[in-house]
Design an enzyme around this catalytic site. Sequence first.
Site, PDB file in Angstrom:
ATOM      1  N   ASP A 109      -6.572  -2.825  -7.095  1.00 54.86           N
ATOM      2  CA  ASP A 109      -7.233  -3.156  -6.176  1.00 54.86           C
ATOM      3  C   ASP A 109      -7.419  -4.654  -6.280  1.00 54.86           C
ATOM      4  OD1 ASP A 109      -8.287  -2.157  -3.436  1.00 54.86           O
ATOM      5  OD2 ASP A 109      -9.550  -3.925  -3.717  1.00 54.86           O
ATOM      6  N   ARG A 138       0.760  -1.282   0.150  1.00 54.64           N
ATOM      7  CA  ARG A 138      -0.008   0.036  -0.132  1.00 54.64           C
ATOM      8  C   ARG A 138       0.867   1.171   0.094  1.00 54.64           C
ATOM      9  NH1 ARG A 138      -5.408  -0.019   1.446  1.00 54.64           N
ATOM     10  NH2 ARG A 138      -6.423  -2.174   1.309  1.00 54.64           N
ATOM     11  N   ARG A 179      -6.728  12.201  -5.632  1.00 57.74           N
ATOM     12  CA  ARG A 179      -7.882  11.576  -5.056  1.00 57.74           C
ATOM     13  C   ARG A 179      -8.996  12.424  -4.887  1.00 57.74           C
ATOM     14  NH1 ARG A 179     -12.096   9.147  -3.573  1.00 57.74           N
ATOM     15  NH2 ARG A 179     -12.253   7.575  -2.138  1.00 57.74           N
ATOM     16  N   ARG A 219      -3.592   6.904   0.762  1.00 59.12           N
ATOM     17  CA  ARG A 219      -3.857   8.321   1.167  1.00 59.12           C
ATOM     18  C   ARG A 219      -2.932   8.895   2.384  1.00 59.12           C
ATOM     19  NH1 ARG A 219      -9.708   5.868   2.824  1.00 59.12           N
ATOM     20  NH2 ARG A 219      -8.094   4.475   3.530  1.00 59.12           N
ATOM     21  N   TYR A 270     -14.651 -11.782   0.344  1.00 61.32           N
ATOM     22  CA  TYR A 270     -15.551 -10.415   0.169  1.00 61.32           C
ATOM     23  C   TYR A 270     -16.809 -10.556  -0.382  1.00 61.32           C
ATOM     24  CZ  TYR A 270     -11.680  -7.504   1.837  1.00 61.32           C
ATOM     25  OH  TYR A 270     -10.993  -6.712   2.483  1.00 61.32           O
TER      26      TYR A 270
HETATM   27  O1  CP3 Z   1       0.389   1.141  -3.360  1.00 62.79           O
HETATM   28  C1  CP3 Z   1      -0.264  -0.217  -3.321  1.00 62.79           C
HETATM   29  O2  CP3 Z   1      -0.011  -1.081  -2.450  1.00 62.79           O
HETATM   30  C2  CP3 Z   1      -1.120  -0.755  -4.738  1.00 62.79           C
HETATM   31  C3  CP3 Z   1      -2.380  -0.324  -4.340  1.00 62.79           C
HETATM   32  C4  CP3 Z   1      -3.464  -1.348  -3.279  1.00 62.79           C
HETATM   33  C5  CP3 Z   1      -4.556  -0.860  -3.182  1.00 62.79           C
HETATM   34  N1  CP3 Z   1      -5.184  -2.009  -2.374  1.00 62.79           N
HETATM   35  C6  CP3 Z   1      -5.198   0.437  -3.244  1.00 62.79           C
HETATM   36  C7  CP3 Z   1      -6.161   1.025  -2.430  1.00 62.79           C
HETATM   37  C8  CP3 Z   1      -3.284  -2.757  -3.007  1.00 62.79           C
HETATM   38  C9  CP3 Z   1      -2.125  -3.758  -3.324  1.00 62.79           C
HETATM   39  C10 CP3 Z   1      -4.362  -3.065  -2.459  1.00 62.79           C
HETATM   40  C11 CP3 Z   1      -4.875  -4.545  -1.992  1.00 62.79           C
HETATM   41  C12 CP3 Z   1      -6.062  -4.641  -1.254  1.00 62.79           C
HETATM   42  N2  CP3 Z   1      -7.139  -4.153  -1.411  1.00 62.79           N
HETATM   43  C13 CP3 Z   1      -6.007  -5.855  -0.390  1.00 62.79           C
HETATM   44  C14 CP3 Z   1      -4.979  -6.653   0.050  1.00 62.79           C
HETATM   45  C15 CP3 Z   1      -3.844  -5.877   0.902  1.00 62.79           C
HETATM   46  C16 CP3 Z   1      -4.298  -5.901   2.461  1.00 62.79           C
HETATM   47  O3  CP3 Z   1      -4.404  -4.795   2.825  1.00 62.79           O
HETATM   48  O4  CP3 Z   1      -4.252  -7.018   2.952  1.00 62.79           O
HETATM   49  C17 CP3 Z   1      -7.325  -5.645   0.246  1.00 62.79           C
HETATM   50  C18 CP3 Z   1      -7.945  -6.555   1.481  1.00 62.79           C
HETATM   51  C19 CP3 Z   1      -8.176  -4.643  -0.503  1.00 62.79           C
HETATM   52  C20 CP3 Z   1      -9.503  -4.154  -0.420  1.00 62.79           C
HETATM   53  C21 CP3 Z   1      -9.739  -2.996  -0.142  1.00 62.79           C
HETATM   54  N3  CP3 Z   1      -9.571  -1.837  -0.831  1.00 62.79           N
HETATM   55  C22 CP3 Z   1     -10.220  -2.508   1.158  1.00 62.79           C
HETATM   56  C23 CP3 Z   1     -10.475  -3.378   2.395  1.00 62.79           C
HETATM   57  C24 CP3 Z   1     -10.271  -1.006   1.134  1.00 62.79           C
HETATM   58  C25 CP3 Z   1     -10.658   0.056   2.171  1.00 62.79           C
HETATM   59  C26 CP3 Z   1      -9.899   0.286   3.174  1.00 62.79           C
HETATM   60  C27 CP3 Z   1      -8.649   1.246   2.758  1.00 62.79           C
HETATM   61  O5  CP3 Z   1      -7.447   0.719   3.043  1.00 62.79           O
HETATM   62  O6  CP3 Z   1      -9.267   2.255   2.366  1.00 62.79           O
HETATM   63  C28 CP3 Z   1      -9.790  -0.674  -0.370  1.00 62.79           C
HETATM   64  C29 CP3 Z   1      -9.588   0.559  -0.848  1.00 62.79           C
HETATM   65  C30 CP3 Z   1      -8.298   0.943  -1.338  1.00 62.79           C
HETATM   66  N4  CP3 Z   1      -7.552   0.204  -2.056  1.00 62.79           N
HETATM   67  C31 CP3 Z   1      -7.708   2.302  -1.026  1.00 62.79           C
HETATM   68  C32 CP3 Z   1      -6.318   2.118  -1.861  1.00 62.79           C
HETATM   69  C33 CP3 Z   1      -5.468   3.329  -2.050  1.00 62.79           C
HETATM   70  C34 CP3 Z   1      -8.238   3.613  -0.372  1.00 62.79           C
HETATM   71  C35 CP3 Z   1      -8.970   4.114  -1.377  1.00 62.79           C
HETATM   72  C36 CP3 Z   1      -9.376   5.607  -0.941  1.00 62.79           C
HETATM   73  O7  CP3 Z   1      -8.548   6.368  -1.366  1.00 62.79           O
HETATM   74  O8  CP3 Z   1     -10.260   5.906  -0.338  1.00 62.79           O
END
Ligand code: CP3
Length: 655
Positions: A387, A338, A351, A342, A463
Amino acid sequence: MGPVSEASSEEGSPSFGGLRVVAFESRMAAEAARMIERHGGRAIVAPAMREVPLEQNHAALEFADRLLKGEIDIAIFLTGIGVRALLQAIETRHSRAAITAALARIVTVVRGPKPARALRDLGIEPGIAAPEPNTWRELLAALTAATSIKGKRIAVQEYGVSNRELIAALEARGARVMIVPVYRWTLPADPGPLRAALREIAAGGADVAIFTSSNQVTNVMQTAEAEGIGDDVRRGLGAMAVASIGPVCSAELRAQGIAVDVEPEHPKLGHLVRAAAERAGAIVAAKRGGASAIVVASVPAAQRKLGENVRRSPLWDHPMMRACRREPVPYTPIWLMRQAGRYMPEYRRVRDRHGFLEMCRRPELAAEVTVTTVERLGVDAAIIFADILLPLIPMEVGLHFEKGDGPVIDRRIRSAGDLERTPPVDVAALGFVADAIKLVVAAIGAKTPLIGFAGAPFTLASYLVEGGSSRQYQATKTLMYKQPETWHRLMEMLARVTAAYLNMQIEAGANIVQLFDSWVGSLGPDDYRRFVLPHTASVISQILPGVPVIHFGTITGNLLELMREAGGDVIGLDWRVNLAEAWARLGYGVAVQGNLDPIALFADVPEIRARAGAILDQAGGRPGHIFNLGHGILPETPVDHVIALVDSVHEMSRR
Ligand code: CP3
């Protein structure tokens, strides 16, 4: 594959049937050869060890002479076994009373509880003890806090391996260091036969290997690594029948990444050779594609050979790529899960004007965020901005992201009927991810490897079944337990889609792929084996050859061996396990990634540095460590702390 024990029948004599059998036994080398030949094998005898007579420990005796003459000011004891062996060697020439009296007059330092106990057993109370986690860094800090070491004569006891960093740090502070290496076992006087046997194994010219002690295993692999054929020997042994005298020897074999096929009922050479003769034919046939008697059924062979069929890209020798292949690197590569998110102003700026899914769908936005992150942080890999839930879009389940709540799935899958209603997925619908990858490769592909990724079937299923994030996975596990057929069909569908999606990313230019099984730690090992392992193994076995696969999960301390069995060239570790212990459990035939607690980034920079240093120490400079967090960066993380971490890891790990 579990060890197979010998049937205890006495009738008839089992035969190797002309197989080539390598025995590493030293003291009973001739006897081993006779037994092998008596059982119809062709013996290759390659003694792997030599016992060092205690009175020949010259360094130990030299240390004793100087100690008694008052020429040593400080003695550092690194290991318990080493302290005991050192004293035994010295006692061949001097009285114990003289030595303990001399040690009582100088400063004694112990690295941890084991050398402390060994000294106390001799009646000596250690002067300085390094605090937890007992690495050389704590030892040095405790010593220099207690006394000035400039100009001091310091003896460092070591057992087997040298601690170069400690010695260099002592010398840098003006100390005069005397190294006192103590050995019980060493390599044979004539290593020729051992080297020749290892070359045979590497070239596929041997069928059975017989190990009769754990020290032997260590010496065999140390010699193989020194010859530069460690991986070839592991691969060779993987296609042979491997017989081990008993559990300690087997544990060392597994730690070295070598599977054990045969253990005898009694830990004796005769029983071992007999058991091997009985089983070797079937094992070798099965491993080389003949009869399938002992191959675990239902697990697709995840035996992808890394590096095969792959064009040598300009990034081939990048530290990140080398680390995935467990090759030596000039410094430990680091990237962060990640890393684009944010917590970064660059991300928030984009964003603020676009929805999250919109950012993922628009290749120029996804590529921009990916690239600016790498440039801002100085990490060794990019990860495509996307994602794990994107493949749910073509499943038409109503995926959307609610402000503050994370992902929501409107039409959950909880029955066979729900599953039937999901349309067949064509990953071409996710072509925007491939387009984003192409843009990133065009921008930074010549200098930075790009990681593609996907969710593993279990985490995606969670999910789909729960309808969003979950704590207990109650609906997911209920489906698994009550409707196992539907569960397996759902997992098969997800495995198919995931493999196709990852291969699409590879074709677009991803150099590495990571499989996120973020929530699989909610399962016990039996459920993992039955409901998850075959599907994850299926995904990994379908990945295009030559592209390293990182297999990641959290809270997986109880599942690591099974995850390894499912596959992957690199296993992701979170901070709940000690990296050194986890790697030893997995064996060094696989690389590891991790494992700083993401919350450590909220501490002050010196604390972050210390924690990163501790992880590097646990990796011990062994090839095949990729530094990362144990899970994703949190939104409130200070960016300058993240940069300090990246710089610290590069600086502290430079070889
Ligand atoms: O930079 C990176 O690492 C690449 C981007 C990336 C995102 N999601 C972007 C994202 C990666 C590798 C993921 C993987 C992901 N997504 C996982 C597996 C990783 C982990 O944490 O175990 C999971 C479970 C998700 C599902 C997901 N996506 C959730 C639960 C959420 C909401 C919680 C959160 O962190 O905001 C997201 C949204 C998400 N994915 C955001 C980002 C940058 C935030 C979105 C926003 O800006 O509101």
